[in-house]
Every structure is written in structure tokens, then in C-alpha cells.
Design an enzyme around this catalytic site. Structure first.
Site, PDB file in Angstrom:
ATOM      1  N   ASN A  21       0.646  -0.982  -0.038  1.00  0.00           N
ATOM      2  CA  ASN A  21      -0.058   0.185  -0.093  1.00  0.00           C
ATOM      3  C   ASN A  21       0.811   1.155  -0.059  1.00  0.00           C
ATOM      4  OD1 ASN A  21      -1.567   2.367   1.485  1.00  0.00           O
ATOM      5  ND2 ASN A  21      -3.191   0.816   0.612  1.00  0.00           N
ATOM      6  N   CYS A  87      -7.736  -2.118   4.881  1.00  0.00           N
ATOM      7  CA  CYS A  87      -7.530  -2.929   3.691  1.00  0.00           C
ATOM      8  C   CYS A  87      -9.073  -3.280   3.575  1.00  0.00           C
ATOM      9  CB  CYS A  87      -6.834  -4.197   3.478  1.00  0.00           C
ATOM     10  SG  CYS A  87      -6.961  -5.031   1.861  1.00  0.00           S
ATOM     11  N   LEU A  88      -9.901  -2.899   2.877  1.00  0.00           N
ATOM     12  CA  LEU A  88     -11.423  -2.994   2.826  1.00  0.00           C
ATOM     13  C   LEU A  88     -11.693  -4.358   2.300  1.00  0.00           C
ATOM     14  CD1 LEU A  88     -14.076  -0.325   1.489  1.00  0.00           C
ATOM     15  CD2 LEU A  88     -13.943  -2.452   0.442  1.00  0.00           C
ATOM     16  N   VAL A  89     -11.271  -4.725   1.179  1.00  0.00           N
ATOM     17  CA  VAL A  89     -11.721  -5.976   0.359  1.00  0.00           C
ATOM     18  C   VAL A  89     -10.957  -7.072   1.322  1.00  0.00           C
ATOM     19  CG1 VAL A  89      -9.862  -6.413  -1.027  1.00  0.00           C
ATOM     20  CG2 VAL A  89     -11.931  -7.030  -1.727  1.00  0.00           C
ATOM     21  N   TYR A 144     -10.818  -3.591  -8.812  1.00  0.00           N
ATOM     22  CA  TYR A 144     -10.563  -5.017  -8.513  1.00  0.00           C
ATOM     23  C   TYR A 144     -11.091  -5.773  -9.993  1.00  0.00           C
ATOM     24  CZ  TYR A 144     -11.070  -3.459  -3.613  1.00  0.00           C
ATOM     25  OH  TYR A 144     -11.088  -2.865  -2.530  1.00  0.00           O
ATOM     26  N   ASN A 174      -1.277  -4.725  -6.619  1.00  0.00           N
ATOM     27  CA  ASN A 174      -1.583  -3.614  -5.787  1.00  0.00           C
ATOM     28  C   ASN A 174      -0.687  -2.432  -5.882  1.00  0.00           C
ATOM     29  OD1 ASN A 174      -3.402  -2.850  -3.866  1.00  0.00           O
ATOM     30  ND2 ASN A 174      -1.854  -2.883  -2.184  1.00  0.00           N
ATOM     31  N   CYS A 205     -11.809   1.224  -2.212  1.00  0.00           N
ATOM     32  CA  CYS A 205     -10.311   0.351  -2.110  1.00  0.00           C
ATOM     33  C   CYS A 205      -9.498   1.468  -1.359  1.00  0.00           C
ATOM     34  CB  CYS A 205      -9.782   0.262  -3.309  1.00  0.00           C
ATOM     35  SG  CYS A 205      -7.959  -0.640  -3.426  1.00  0.00           S
ATOM     36  N   VAL A 206      -8.820   1.027  -0.552  1.00  0.00           N
ATOM     37  CA  VAL A 206      -7.731   1.911   0.121  1.00  0.00           C
ATOM     38  C   VAL A 206      -6.670   2.459  -0.520  1.00  0.00           C
ATOM     39  CG1 VAL A 206      -8.502   1.318   2.243  1.00  0.00           C
ATOM     40  CG2 VAL A 206      -6.679   0.220   1.428  1.00  0.00           C
TER      41      VAL A 206
END
Length: 256
Positions: A21, A87-89, A144, A174, A205-206
Site C-alpha cells: 500500500n 484494507c477494505l476488500v 478490482y 496492488n 479500495c484504500v
């Protein structure tokens, strides 16, 4: 949950992020810096711990998610005032309502290390933000592949939020997600059917950069615009008992 008052030290925020990230550690400090024009005496420092993940696949997300406890334990050594699992997903891939279990478990780890403090997740923050806005139907843009976008759609549906339309950019690497040009979101959102929508999730998404265009797109489409990052900041601030206001970051962070 409330902030400690009368303190001279900055608020310490602990971020748990994927190892690849590059966005949350730039967009969150940028939003907090904008607050200084309204709250000049308020200061924050941001501290991170990383979970190994390079490609946004179901297998890597499961493996990465197992490292969350280690990360919050490390950050709790710094006695942070709030923690965010950013991390959302990874959370949503675990099935409906998982953000509640994850936040509870991570809070227990921090408290067990002598650092009780609010623990939030970007997944839970997005759900919370849409609730604050009264949004029951949304459209969204994700970086995604379609299958992971489907997991996000299903997760929101389990929370009573319908996704009318979604655009998947299909970027699995990513690092490549973090290099996407936020200006491209101006064109992307116009491909969505916004009929009957109460809000636009501009970046589900972050890692997908979006902050530079949030206010512009909100002004253009006439709907509240939310991102994983703006939702995370909103929930961090409210968890600390602070007014959730960031200039130029959309209606969610308008301070109401």
C-alpha cells in the site's frame, strides 16, 4: 469512545496496511493536514504496520488478513489513540459482517497489550459512512477484478445497501493500483448509472488514489461522494470524539 482532552501531545493513529500500500499513508495525512486550517492546535502522527500482500487475489487476501493481530500488537507498543485496519476488500472477502468481528478481535489484542483504544476498519467505515449519509442505493468504482467487486457488492447488500451499478478496473497488482491517476476517475464515474442512487462510492479500495477529485466529482454529480479513505478518516475522527470535518473532502467530512 472519546478523546483524551487537555493534552499537548499529538493524537497517534495506527494504520494496519497491506505491504504494497502506498495511498493510505499519503491520503490520510493529507486530510488531517487540511484540518489544520480549522483546528490549528490539533496535531496527529500516523504510524504503520504492514501485512504482506502484493496481488489483490482471494488467496493473498486470506493470507494477509491473518497478520492483522501481529500488526495491531506492534502498533499498540506505541500506545496509539486509535487504530485502523486499512484494507477494505480483505475484510469483505471474509463474508457479511466480518468487520465487526475483526474490529472486536483487534481491539482485544490492543487492550491485552495495555493500549485500549478504538479500532476501526475501512470496511466498517464505509458501511458506517453510507449509514451517516442515509444511502441505501449506491454506485461504485473499484480497481478490482469482477469477482472481488462482486464480494464488495454482496457485503454491502448484507448491510442493507444496494449497489445499482459498479465499474471494475480489473487491476490485480496492488502497486499498479496505487499508480492509477485519480483524474481518470472523472471519466470512470460518468460510465455509471446513477439513477436512484443516494451516494457514489468513488474508490471502494484504500489503495486507489481519489482524494484530489472527491470534491470536484461530488460537485459535478450532485451526490455525496465517499471513498474508502474519506470513510476511514470520518470514523477515526468520530471514534476519537472529534468533529468529522476536512475541507474539500466531500459532504461526509463536512462536519455535520
Amino acid at each position: 469512545m472519546s478523546a483524551r482532552t487537555g493534552r499537548a501531545a499529538p493524537y497517534r493513529l495506527g494504520l494496519i496496511v497491506p505491504s504494497s500500500n502506498t495511498t493510505m499513508e499519503t491520503e490520510i495525512p493529507a486530510m488531517l493536514a487540511r484540518r489544520r486550517s480549522l483546528v490549528p492546535d490539533e496535531e496527529f502522527t500516523v504510524h504503520s504496520s504492514r501485512m504482506r500482500m502484493r496481488h489483490v487475489t482471494a488467496e493473498e487476501l486470506r493470507r494477509m488478513d491473518a497478520e492483522g493481530g501481529r500488526c495491531v500488537a506492534e502498533l499498540s507498543d506505541a500506545r496509539c489513540d486509535a487504530y485502523a485496519y486499512a484494507c477494505l476488500v480483505a475484510i469483505m472477502a471474509r463474508g457479511g459482517g466480518h468487520h465487526r468481528r475483526a474490529e472486536r478481535d483487534l481491539a482485544g489484542t490492543a487492550a491485552g497489550n495495555g493500549s485500549p483504544a478504538p479500532v476501526i476498519s475501512s470496511a466498517g467505515a464505509l458501511v458506517s459512512a453510507l449509514g451517516v449519509l442515509g444511502a441505501k442505493t449506491v454506485a461504485m468504482v473499484t480497481p478490482y477484478v469482477d469477482s472481488l467487486t462482486g464480494l464488495v457488492r454482496d457485503y454491502l447488500a448484507a448491510e442493507g445497501i444496494a449497489v445499482r451499478d459498479a465499474l471494475s478496473l480489473g487491476v490485480a497488482d496492488n502497486l499498479a493500483v496505487g499508480r492509477l491517476d485519480p483524474q481518470d476517475l472523472v471519466g470512470h464515474y460518468r460510465k455509471l448509472d446513477l439513477t436512484g442512487c443516494d451516494a457514489l462510492v468513488l474508490s471502494a479500495c484504500v489503495q486507489m488514489p481519489s482524494l484530489p477529485v472527491v470534491q470536484r466529482i461530488e460537485d459535478g454529480c450532485g451526490l455525496p461522494v465517499v471513498t474508502a479513505a474519506t470513510a476511514t478518516v470520518h470514523r477515526l475522527l468520530t471514534g476519537l470524539g472529534l468533529r468529522p470535518v476536512v475541507p474539500g473532502a466531500g459532504r461526509l467530512l463536512g462536519g455535520t
